[in-house]
Design a protein around this motif. Structure first.
Motif, PDB file in Angstrom:
ATOM      1  N   ASP A 189       0.842  -1.195   0.000  1.00  0.00           N
ATOM      2  CA  ASP A 189       0.000   0.000   0.000  1.00  0.00           C
ATOM      3  C   ASP A 189       0.881   1.251   0.000  1.00  0.00           C
ATOM      4  N   GLY A 190       0.580   2.157  -0.902  1.00  0.00           N
ATOM      5  CA  GLY A 190       1.311   3.418  -0.943  1.00  0.00           C
ATOM      6  C   GLY A 190       2.576   3.396  -1.767  1.00  0.00           C
ATOM      7  N   ALA A 191       2.999   2.235  -2.235  1.00  0.00           N
ATOM      8  CA  ALA A 191       4.223   2.147  -3.030  1.00  0.00           C
ATOM      9  C   ALA A 191       3.911   2.447  -4.489  1.00  0.00           C
ATOM     10  N   GLU A 192       4.812   3.187  -5.144  1.00  0.00           N
ATOM     11  CA  GLU A 192       4.597   3.540  -6.542  1.00  0.00           C
ATOM     12  C   GLU A 192       4.794   2.332  -7.456  1.00  0.00           C
ATOM     13  N   GLN A 193       5.753   1.492  -7.112  1.00  0.00           N
ATOM     14  CA  GLN A 193       6.044   0.330  -7.932  1.00  0.00           C
ATOM     15  C   GLN A 193       6.029  -0.931  -7.070  1.00  0.00           C
ATOM     16  N   PRO A 194       5.702  -2.059  -7.671  1.00  0.00           N
ATOM     17  CA  PRO A 194       5.723  -3.308  -6.900  1.00  0.00           C
ATOM     18  C   PRO A 194       7.150  -3.781  -6.646  1.00  0.00           C
ATOM     19  N   PHE A 195       7.321  -4.579  -5.615  1.00  0.00           N
ATOM     20  CA  PHE A 195       8.579  -5.266  -5.363  1.00  0.00           C
ATOM     21  C   PHE A 195       8.524  -6.578  -6.140  1.00  0.00           C
ATOM     22  N   ILE A 196       9.499  -6.806  -6.987  1.00  0.00           N
ATOM     23  CA  ILE A 196       9.513  -7.989  -7.839  1.00  0.00           C
ATOM     24  C   ILE A 196      10.693  -8.871  -7.445  1.00  0.00           C
ATOM     25  N   TYR A 197      10.402 -10.136  -7.189  1.00  0.00           N
ATOM     26  CA  TYR A 197      11.426 -11.093  -6.785  1.00  0.00           C
ATOM     27  C   TYR A 197      11.540 -12.195  -7.824  1.00  0.00           C
TER      28      TYR A 197
END
Length: 257
Positions: A189-197
């Motif tokens: 929530d609130g992040a501009e971009q997703p974290f990708i693993y």
């Protein structure tokens, strides 16, 4: 994200390897360990197929990349991050299942000569749980192995057998063509971009569902099918692991696209 055991000639955790000898180590003792400092900065630990049902309750199970993938229990999503161990190497939750690979250290069975099939009980002499201590359980009773050593040997023999069964499991998974490159995208929530693993392999559920009838019957009969689904179900814990890292302030810089 997920890596196989280090490729420096020795398995993950091990700095040196020395065969246990009644002559050289007659006075050696074993101390009970209440912590595992060698695990603090490790985010992925090898597991055997027998452990899948226990591991999948709390940790995602993935497969390492490369020609010879191994199953790995993820204890963190980033290199150097372990959300289940505190800075001193103690379990944060003592009820969490600890993989046998961790409990085996500092011992292992190894071939002393490449031309021999015989395995000898060895240990890492840099470990702080084995040595010439005043306290602890002796490893030898005269020239004979003590009961403690016999139990250590038995555990390592069982682990070796489990490792062979796991290798057979992985060969079958590869032969069936079920592995694909894994990717997990988490949008906080609130992040501009997703974290990708990325950097791991996983079973493609679509390919699994499309197996021929004879292939499906085979993996049902040999016990592989529930293990494959244990892996698949465990992947839902990726987001739980991410949340653990957030709570512990262990999230790395947001990756770029």
């Amino acid at each position: 994200m997920a890596t196989a055991p280090k490729n420096n000639g020795l398995p993950l955790f091990y700095n040196q390897l020395e065969p246990l000898s009644s002559q050289q180590h007659a006075n050696y003792k074993v101390r009970v360990a209440d912590r595992a400092p060698f695990l603090v900065n490790e985010h992925a630990v090898p597991v055997t197929v027998e452990e899948f049902p226990l591991v999948q309750r709390r940790m995602p199970i993935v497969f390492s990349v490369g020609e010879d993938p191994v199953p790995l229990a993820l204890m963190g999503l980033n290199e150097g991050v372990n959300t289940f161990i505190d800075a001193d190497g103690r379990l944060i939750d003592p009820e969490v299942y600890v993989p046998a690979y961790v409990r085996r250290y500092p011992y292992m069975l190894a071939r002393l000569r490449p031309d021999s099939e015989d395995l000898s009980l060895c240990f890492d002499p840099t470990a702080d749980t084995i040595g010439e201590f005043e306290d602890g359980e002796p490893l030898f009773d005269g020239t004979e192995p003590s009961e403690t050593t016999k139990q250590i040997l038995q555990f390592n023999e069982q682990f070796e057998q489990a490792g062979q069964r796991t290798a057979m499991f992985m060969k079958e998974v590869k032969d069936l063509g079920l592995l694909i490159d894994g990717e997990v995208s988490i949008q906080p929530d609130g992040a501009e971009q997703p974290f990708i693993y990325r950097g791991f392999q996983m079973v493609d559920e679509k390919k699994l569902n499309e197996l021929r009838g004879d292939q499906l019957r085979k993996i049902q009969q040999n016990g592989m099918l529930p293990l494959l689904y244990a892996h698949i179900f465990s992947l839902s814990l990726m987001r739980d692991l991410f949340a653990r890292q957030v709570r512990a302030g262990m999230i790395a810089a947001q990756p770029t696209a």
